[in-house]
Motif scaffolding. Structure first.
Motif, mmCIF file in Angstrom:
data_model
loop_
_atom_site.group_PDB
_atom_site.id
_atom_site.type_symbol
_atom_site.label_atom_id
_atom_site.label_comp_id
_atom_site.label_asym_id
_atom_site.label_seq_id
_atom_site.Cartn_x
_atom_site.Cartn_y
_atom_site.Cartn_z
ATOM 1 N N ARG A 231 0.874 -1.286 0.087
ATOM 2 C CA ARG A 231 0.027 0.120 0.007
ATOM 3 C C ARG A 231 0.836 1.337 -0.132
ATOM 4 N N SER A 232 1.907 1.370 0.637
ATOM 5 C CA SER A 232 2.832 2.397 0.615
ATOM 6 C C SER A 232 3.439 2.475 -0.627
ATOM 7 N N LEU A 233 3.829 1.366 -1.363
ATOM 8 C CA LEU A 233 4.532 1.371 -2.628
ATOM 9 C C LEU A 233 3.589 2.054 -3.564
ATOM 10 N N MET A 234 2.124 1.690 -3.364
ATOM 11 C CA MET A 234 1.202 2.253 -4.323
ATOM 12 C C MET A 234 0.932 3.762 -4.080
ATOM 13 N N ARG A 235 0.875 4.255 -2.726
ATOM 14 C CA ARG A 235 0.604 5.501 -2.352
ATOM 15 C C ARG A 235 1.651 6.421 -3.082
ATOM 16 N N PHE A 236 2.975 5.987 -3.081
ATOM 17 C CA PHE A 236 4.226 6.535 -3.751
ATOM 18 C C PHE A 236 3.833 6.670 -5.481
ATOM 19 N N GLN A 237 3.653 5.578 -5.808
ATOM 20 C CA GLN A 237 3.262 5.607 -7.182
ATOM 21 C C GLN A 237 2.117 6.491 -7.769
ATOM 22 N N ILE A 238 1.042 6.560 -6.848
ATOM 23 C CA ILE A 238 -0.046 7.362 -7.207
ATOM 24 C C ILE A 238 0.146 8.906 -7.148
ATOM 25 N N GLU A 239 0.992 8.990 -6.200
ATOM 26 C CA GLU A 239 1.453 10.586 -6.130
ATOM 27 C C GLU A 239 2.360 10.984 -7.182
ATOM 28 N N ARG A 240 3.081 10.013 -7.781
ATOM 29 C CA ARG A 240 3.871 10.449 -8.788
ATOM 30 C C ARG A 240 2.939 10.695 -9.969
ATOM 31 N N ALA A 241 2.096 9.894 -10.246
ATOM 32 C CA ALA A 241 1.231 9.874 -11.371
ATOM 33 C C ALA A 241 0.513 11.124 -11.161
ATOM 34 N N ARG A 242 -0.068 11.709 -10.201
ATOM 35 C CA ARG A 242 -0.723 12.847 -9.982
ATOM 36 C C ARG A 242 0.089 14.055 -10.178
ATOM 37 N N GLN A 243 1.261 14.127 -9.964
ATOM 38 C CA GLN A 243 2.145 15.172 -10.304
ATOM 39 C C GLN A 243 2.314 15.358 -11.549
ATOM 40 N N PHE A 244 2.026 14.482 -12.562
ATOM 41 C CA PHE A 244 2.028 14.599 -13.949
ATOM 42 C C PHE A 244 0.890 15.054 -14.607
ATOM 43 N N TYR A 245 -0.168 14.740 -13.812
ATOM 44 C CA TYR A 245 -1.520 15.245 -14.075
ATOM 45 C C TYR A 245 -1.622 16.797 -13.852
ATOM 46 N N THR A 246 -0.951 17.290 -12.926
ATOM 47 C CA THR A 246 -1.048 18.499 -12.314
ATOM 48 C C THR A 246 0.049 19.406 -13.378
ATOM 49 N N GLU A 247 1.152 18.777 -13.821
ATOM 50 C CA GLU A 247 2.041 19.323 -14.699
ATOM 51 C C GLU A 247 1.170 19.699 -16.019
ATOM 52 N N ALA A 248 0.407 18.533 -16.494
ATOM 53 C CA ALA A 248 -0.055 18.565 -17.976
ATOM 54 C C ALA A 248 -1.247 19.518 -17.895
ATOM 55 N N GLU A 249 -2.203 19.687 -16.545
ATOM 56 C CA GLU A 249 -3.149 20.534 -16.810
ATOM 57 C C GLU A 249 -2.863 21.969 -16.690
ATOM 58 N N LYS A 250 -1.552 22.427 -16.607
ATOM 59 C CA LYS A 250 -1.365 23.738 -16.456
ATOM 60 C C LYS A 250 -1.069 24.067 -17.983
ATOM 61 N N GLY A 251 -0.792 23.168 -18.952
ATOM 62 C CA GLY A 251 -0.689 23.366 -20.337
ATOM 63 C C GLY A 251 -1.841 23.574 -21.317
ATOM 64 N N ILE A 252 -3.091 23.052 -20.602
ATOM 65 C CA ILE A 252 -4.502 22.941 -21.465
ATOM 66 C C ILE A 252 -4.780 24.541 -21.585
ATOM 67 N N THR A 253 -4.601 25.599 -21.100
ATOM 68 C CA THR A 253 -5.144 26.877 -21.448
ATOM 69 C C THR A 253 -4.202 27.210 -22.767
ATOM 70 N N HIS A 254 -3.268 26.781 -22.895
ATOM 71 C CA HIS A 254 -2.522 27.182 -24.201
ATOM 72 C C HIS A 254 -2.676 26.423 -25.545
ATOM 73 N N LEU A 255 -3.686 25.565 -25.355
ATOM 74 C CA LEU A 255 -4.555 24.759 -26.376
ATOM 75 C C LEU A 255 -5.743 25.698 -27.099
#
Ligand SMILES: CC(C)=CCC/C(C)=C/CC/C(C)=C/CC/C(C)=C/[C@@H]1[C@@H](COP(=O)(O)OP(=O)(O)O)[C@]1(C)CC/C=C(\C)CC/C=C(\C)CCC=C(C)C
Ligand SMILES: Nc1ncnc2c1ncn2[C@@H]1O[C@H](COP(=O)(O)OP(=O)(O)OP(=O)(O)O)[C@@H](O)[C@H]1O
Ligand SMILES: [Mn+2]
Length: 310
Positions: A231-255
């Motif tokens: 579960r700790s390993l998965m929390r770490f992986q999920i957190e990493r994936a969410r950081q990429f979503y956050t980075e991506a969403e900042k770009g949407i306004t440029h589309l």
């Protein structure tokens, strides 16, 4: 099973551009409920091009992941790459190609992300483990970051609507990193959702360095052990994936404005798979994290609001 290229190639009469787009549409609707829903929010020209790209990506993925993958060799992928070169030279060979050739020309698509995706599928032929996140990142860029680049060319970049009139002569910001980030976020999500399926095929995409960090062994993985280490390993992986979503969403306004809602929708909908994994208490071995259709539909107005204000 998907229709893959005939071998050896032979001359045949191909369907019209409209018919070919229809084939691509059906393939997308059948295999990707989430992305298909996103495409329904796009303008007709953009959604058709995305269906054509989806069909090519799916067929490429199918070569190493589908029922015929047992007979796929590096040479199969060499032929697939030649087939790609022919499409970029304006020569469709298969019914599905007709739409992609049209989309390539209309949106002036670049061949490099397509080639990079084939390189990613090559990795699946000979690798079933990733030691570090850096290695996994390269795989994710190739099989999914590339989709972000292909899609951005179709979605079109336009941030003039967010720019003060006295800044209108500033060069356009091209959200390349953000587009790649959404592909990476989706792929990391896909890996976490499909852990059980991949384990049964002897594949581990989660970096081995992360398993070691949480004191969880390959043997535990193959036995599907769900305990506090996992579960700790998965929390770490999920957190990493969410950081990429956050980075991506900042770009949407440029589309382009008409692309923001579908991309917000695709990002939010795919990200919800992570919420389901949490609700399932991180058991991805015996259950598949699945977002019901009614929940997907409920997300669309929220995605619309974000596309207007963020
Ligand atoms: C709404 C929209 C823009 C959709 C794009 C649809 C598209 C062209 C998808 C292609 C997907 C595909 C078949 C890729 C082949 C490799 C692969 C399987 C990758 C995984 C996809 C998940 O599909 P699925 O859940 O069906 O997987 P299974 O095989 O069933 O396990 C991936 C996770 C990759 C998906 C990556 C994207 C859709 C990239 C998204 C990025 C953008 C649209 C860029 C947006 C721009 C900015 C600035 C943020
Ligand atoms: N728990 C479940 N209950 C019902 N149907 C499911 C479940 N999990 C998967 N499916 C169905 O199995 C098929 C493949 O699943 P998958 O989650 O990959 O859907 P998909 O159409 O590819 O959508 P996505 O774009 O979200 O991956 C889909 O048609 C989906 O409806
Ligand atoms: Mn799927």
């Amino acid at each position: 099973m998907l229709q893959l290229p005939d071998s050896p190639p032979r001359m045949k009469t191909l369907v019209s551009v409209d018919e070919s787009y229809k084939l691509c549409r059906h393939l997308t609707a059948k295999y990707a409920k989430t992305f298909y829903l996103g495409t329904l929010l796009m303008s007709p020209a953009k959604r058709q091009a995305i269906w054509a790209i989806y069909a090519w990506c799916r067929r490429t993925d199918e070569l190493v992941d589908g029922p015929a993958s047992a007979i796929t060799t590096p040479e199969t992928l060499d032929l697939w790459e030649q087939h790609l070169e022919a499409m970029f030279a304006g020569h469709p060979k298969e019914n599905y190609d007709v739409a992609l050739v049209d989309a390539i020309q209309r949106f002036n698509l670049d061949i490099q992300p397509f080639r990079d995706m084939i390189a990613g599928q090559r990795m699946d032929l000979h690798r079933s483990r990733y030691q570090t996140f850096e290695e996994l990142y390269l795989y994710c860029y190739r099989v999914a970051g590339t989709v972000g680049l292909m899609s951005t060319a179709v979605m079109e970049v336009d941030n003039t609507a967010n720019t003060a009139p006295w800044h209108q002569s500033k060069p356009l910001y091209i959200p390349t990193q953000e587009a790649i980030a959404l592909g990476i976020a989706n792929q990391l999500t896909n890996i976490l959702r499909d852990v059980g399926e991949d384990a049964r095929r002897g594949r581990i995409y989660i970096p081995l360095e992360d398993l070691a960090r949480f004191n969880y062994t390959e043997q535990d993985f193959c036995n599907g052990v769900v305990d506090e280490r996992w579960r700790s390993l998965m929390r770490f992986q999920i957190e990493r994936a969410r950081q990429f979503y956050t980075e991506a969403e900042k770009g949407i306004t440029h589309l382009a404005p008409d692309a923001r809602w579908p991309v917000w929708a695709a990002s939010m909908l795919y990200g919800q798979i992570l919420d389901v994994i949490e609700r399932n208490d991180y058991d991805v071995f015996s259950q598949r994290a699945y977002v019901p259709q009614w929940k997907k539909l409920r997300t669309l107005p929220i995605a619309w609001m974000r596309s207007q204000v963020l």
